[in-house]
Design a protein around this motif. Structure first.
Motif, short mmCIF file in Angstrom:
data_model
loop_
_atom_site.label_atom_id
_atom_site.label_comp_id
_atom_site.label_asym_id
_atom_site.label_seq_id
_atom_site.Cartn_x
_atom_site.Cartn_y
_atom_site.Cartn_z
N GLY A 1 0.73 -1.14 -0.08
CA GLY A 1 0.00 -0.01 0.26
C GLY A 1 0.95 1.28 -0.06
N HIS A 2 2.22 1.15 0.22
CA HIS A 2 2.98 2.24 0.39
C HIS A 2 3.55 2.41 -1.01
CE1 HIS A 2 3.16 3.44 4.72
NE2 HIS A 2 2.45 2.34 4.80
N PHE A 3 3.70 1.17 -1.77
CA PHE A 3 4.54 1.20 -3.01
C PHE A 3 3.60 1.70 -4.10
CE2 PHE A 3 5.82 -1.33 -6.82
CZ PHE A 3 6.88 -0.56 -7.29
N TYR A 4 2.38 1.04 -4.11
CA TYR A 4 1.44 1.31 -5.30
C TYR A 4 1.02 2.72 -5.81
CZ TYR A 4 1.03 -3.73 -5.59
OH TYR A 4 1.28 -5.15 -5.79
N PRO A 5 1.03 3.64 -4.62
CA PRO A 5 0.88 5.15 -5.02
C PRO A 5 1.89 5.53 -6.09
CG PRO A 5 0.16 4.70 -2.87
CD PRO A 5 0.84 3.61 -3.04
N LEU A 6 3.20 4.96 -6.07
CA LEU A 6 4.45 5.52 -6.70
C LEU A 6 4.28 4.78 -8.17
CD1 LEU A 6 7.37 4.62 -4.53
CD2 LEU A 6 6.09 6.76 -4.80
N VAL A 7 3.44 3.94 -8.29
CA VAL A 7 3.22 3.08 -9.66
C VAL A 7 3.04 3.88 -11.01
CG1 VAL A 7 2.30 1.27 -10.90
CG2 VAL A 7 3.38 0.90 -8.70
N PRO A 8 1.89 4.79 -10.58
CA PRO A 8 1.58 5.81 -11.65
C PRO A 8 2.65 6.59 -12.14
CG PRO A 8 -0.38 5.68 -10.23
CD PRO A 8 0.90 5.01 -9.78
N LEU A 9 3.58 7.15 -11.11
CA LEU A 9 4.64 8.31 -11.68
C LEU A 9 5.83 7.37 -12.13
CD1 LEU A 9 3.94 10.00 -8.18
CD2 LEU A 9 3.65 10.89 -10.65
N ILE A 10 5.96 6.12 -11.66
CA ILE A 10 7.07 5.22 -12.27
C ILE A 10 6.52 5.19 -13.88
CG2 ILE A 10 8.02 2.80 -12.15
CD1 ILE A 10 7.78 3.12 -9.05
N ASP A 11 5.42 4.83 -14.01
CA ASP A 11 4.80 4.19 -15.32
C ASP A 11 5.09 5.37 -16.18
OD1 ASP A 11 4.60 1.61 -14.34
OD2 ASP A 11 2.40 1.63 -14.36
N ALA A 12 4.70 6.50 -15.64
CA ALA A 12 4.64 7.88 -16.54
C ALA A 12 6.12 7.99 -16.85
CB ALA A 12 3.96 9.08 -15.74
N CYS A 13 7.03 7.90 -15.75
CA CYS A 13 8.61 8.18 -16.45
C CYS A 13 9.09 7.33 -17.34
CB CYS A 13 9.39 7.97 -15.21
SG CYS A 13 9.23 9.31 -13.94
N ALA A 14 8.47 5.87 -17.12
CA ALA A 14 9.18 5.02 -18.14
C ALA A 14 8.68 5.35 -19.52
CB ALA A 14 8.58 3.81 -17.67
N ALA A 15 7.29 5.93 -19.67
CA ALA A 15 6.65 6.09 -21.12
C ALA A 15 7.50 7.30 -21.48
CB ALA A 15 5.21 6.43 -20.83
N ARG A 16 7.98 8.40 -20.72
CA ARG A 16 8.72 9.52 -21.19
C ARG A 16 10.09 9.18 -21.64
NH1 ARG A 16 8.25 14.83 -17.96
NH2 ARG A 16 10.05 13.94 -17.30
N GLY A 17 10.55 8.11 -21.19
CA GLY A 17 11.87 7.64 -21.51
C GLY A 17 12.76 8.14 -20.53
N ASP A 18 12.18 8.43 -19.18
CA ASP A 18 13.26 8.74 -18.30
C ASP A 18 13.94 7.46 -17.66
OD1 ASP A 18 12.22 11.30 -18.17
OD2 ASP A 18 10.70 11.05 -16.72
N ASP A 19 15.16 7.80 -17.36
CA ASP A 19 15.57 6.62 -16.26
C ASP A 19 15.35 6.45 -15.00
OD1 ASP A 19 17.72 6.20 -18.25
OD2 ASP A 19 19.07 7.63 -17.71
N VAL A 20 14.80 5.58 -14.34
CA VAL A 20 14.06 5.17 -13.28
C VAL A 20 14.98 4.30 -12.50
CG1 VAL A 20 12.16 4.08 -12.11
CG2 VAL A 20 11.83 5.81 -14.04
N LEU A 21 15.10 4.51 -11.25
CA LEU A 21 15.53 3.50 -10.26
C LEU A 21 14.77 3.55 -8.89
CD1 LEU A 21 18.02 1.68 -9.36
CD2 LEU A 21 19.00 3.63 -8.39
N VAL A 22 14.35 2.25 -8.48
CA VAL A 22 13.55 1.94 -7.32
C VAL A 22 14.58 1.54 -6.34
CG1 VAL A 22 11.38 0.96 -6.07
CG2 VAL A 22 11.55 1.64 -8.75
#
Length: 381
Positions: free
Chosen positions: A12-33
């Motif tokens: 429940g703490h991680f899932y609110p981050l998921v839309p932002l992670i997915d949006a970064c990935a779709a933009r081509g940003d580099d992501v690290l969790v």
């Protein structure tokens, strides 16, 4: 842009981050969790790179939970935030977070509300950071003073930097006014799929019963689920109960034809068809239901659930039934009176269109907020 995402162990703490992670990935940003080992199965199933940080000693966390169970609900939350998330989790996660900021060099850090080691590391390395809400704003604000002394022990101004950072929330302003000066709201555009017809073509209203992803691990979980099933047993509805992966559906015994039990079904698939959600008031379920325009019956047990239930009931989008046995810890049970009250609340909401109308109005407000991608453009260009 290089964006580091930080979470504590709970789904429940991680899932609110998921839309932002997915949006970064779709933009081509580099992501690290960066997250504790308990989240590794979730992270491994995704495509983004991740690093595993430390976990607090199990014995120390067990002692804090045991102490919290002897306190009032508010005092128990205070202890878990200050000692659990604040002191122990921060110390355990900080080495991995420091290394990530040092060698990966993010342009932005996005952390869920109660992950604080990233705030310390970002502050030390001069990296902008923002807090992603996992609870209602007033609940979070009430816990902020508890972590100030913990964070400032790592360096002057760390706590001040947390409070001054942008606050990102998916909840609408009408439901959850923000106490923070810099607040950005965003919405998660779900893509619901089909729901199997487990009821043989029946078309009665669908009631979704859920206690979220983690409550199945509670010692009283089976009893809580049986109580909810008793509340709908005689009602003219279809029922889908999801138990989470901690409890085997078979443990609940055989069910009548109008009741179907699964470990897990994608929430967005259920909400597309549901007339009502009965839940414990967890933030993820409350957000998902309201975003889909579905009213709720909240049966709060502990943590932020009583506050969420109050907000839902106050908004007119549902009702709250606080169990007589809910002490704010993990030993909550449903009494026969609680079961009757839940059943009565379900009947009232299904009979009165105003609840669904109000949930629909909140859904429209939430859908009008910027998308996660639009929010990222504001935060980092």
């Amino acid at each position: 842009m290089r964006v580091l995402f930080a979470s504590t162990r709970g789904a429940g703490h991680f899932y609110p981050l998921v839309p932002l992670i997915d949006a970064c990935a779709a933009r081509g940003d580099d992501v690290l969790v960066v997250a504790p080992s308990a989240l590794e199965p979730v992270l491994a199933a995704r495509k983004q790179p991740y690093r595993i940080g430390g976990e607090p000693p199990q014995e120390a966390m067990a002692q804090i939970r045991a102490r919290a169970m002897t306190l009032s609900p508010d005092d128990g939350v205070s202890l878990m935030v200050s000692e659990g998330f604040g002191r122990l989790c921060t110390a355990a996660m900080l080495p991995a977070m420091e290394q990530a900021c040092r060698d990966w060099r993010p342009d932005l850090v996005l952390h869920e509300t109660f992950e604080f080691s990233s705030v310390v590391a970002a502050g030390r390395h001069g990296v902008p950071h923002a807090r992603v809400a996992v609870s209602a704003g007033l609940f979070t604000a009430a816990t902020d003073p508890l972590v100030g002394p913990v964070l400032d022990a790592y360096g002057p101004g760390i706590a001040r930097g947390l409070l001054a950072s942008p606050y990102l929330t998916r909840l609408p302003a009408t439901l959850d006014p923000s106490p923070y000066d810099v607040t950005h709201r965003y919405h998660d555009a779900s893509r619901p799929g089909a729901l199997p017809d487990w009821w043989g073509g029946a078309d009665e209203p669908l009631v979704h019963l859920t206690l979220g992803s983690e409550a199945g691990a509670l010692p009283t979980a089976a009893g809580l689920y049986r109580g909810l099933l008793d509340a709908v047993g005689a009602l003219p509805v279809r029922v889908l109960l999801t138990t989470g992966h901690h409890l085997d559906p078979a443990d609940l015994g055989p069910q009548p034809p109008h009741v179907h039990v699964e470990s897990w079904v994608p929430q967005e698939d259920v909400l597309r068809h549901a007339s009502l959600v009965v839940c414990h008031g967890g933030s993820g379920t409350v957000y998902g239901a309201l975003a889909a325009g579905v009213p709720l019956v909240c049966v709060p047990l502990f943590a932020d659930q009583p506050e969420n239930a109050r907000l839902v009931a106050g908004s007119g989008a549902g009702k709250a039934v606080t169990p007589a046995g809910a002490r704010g810890d993990e030993s909550a049970v449903l009494s026969p009176d609680d079961v009757r009250s839940v059943g009565a609340a379900i009947e009232q909401i299904l009979a009165e269109p105003s609840f669904r109308d109000r949930a629909g109005a909140l859904a429209a407000e939430m859908g009008a907020a910027p998308s996660a991608a639009e929010l990222l453009a504001v935060l980092g260009g």
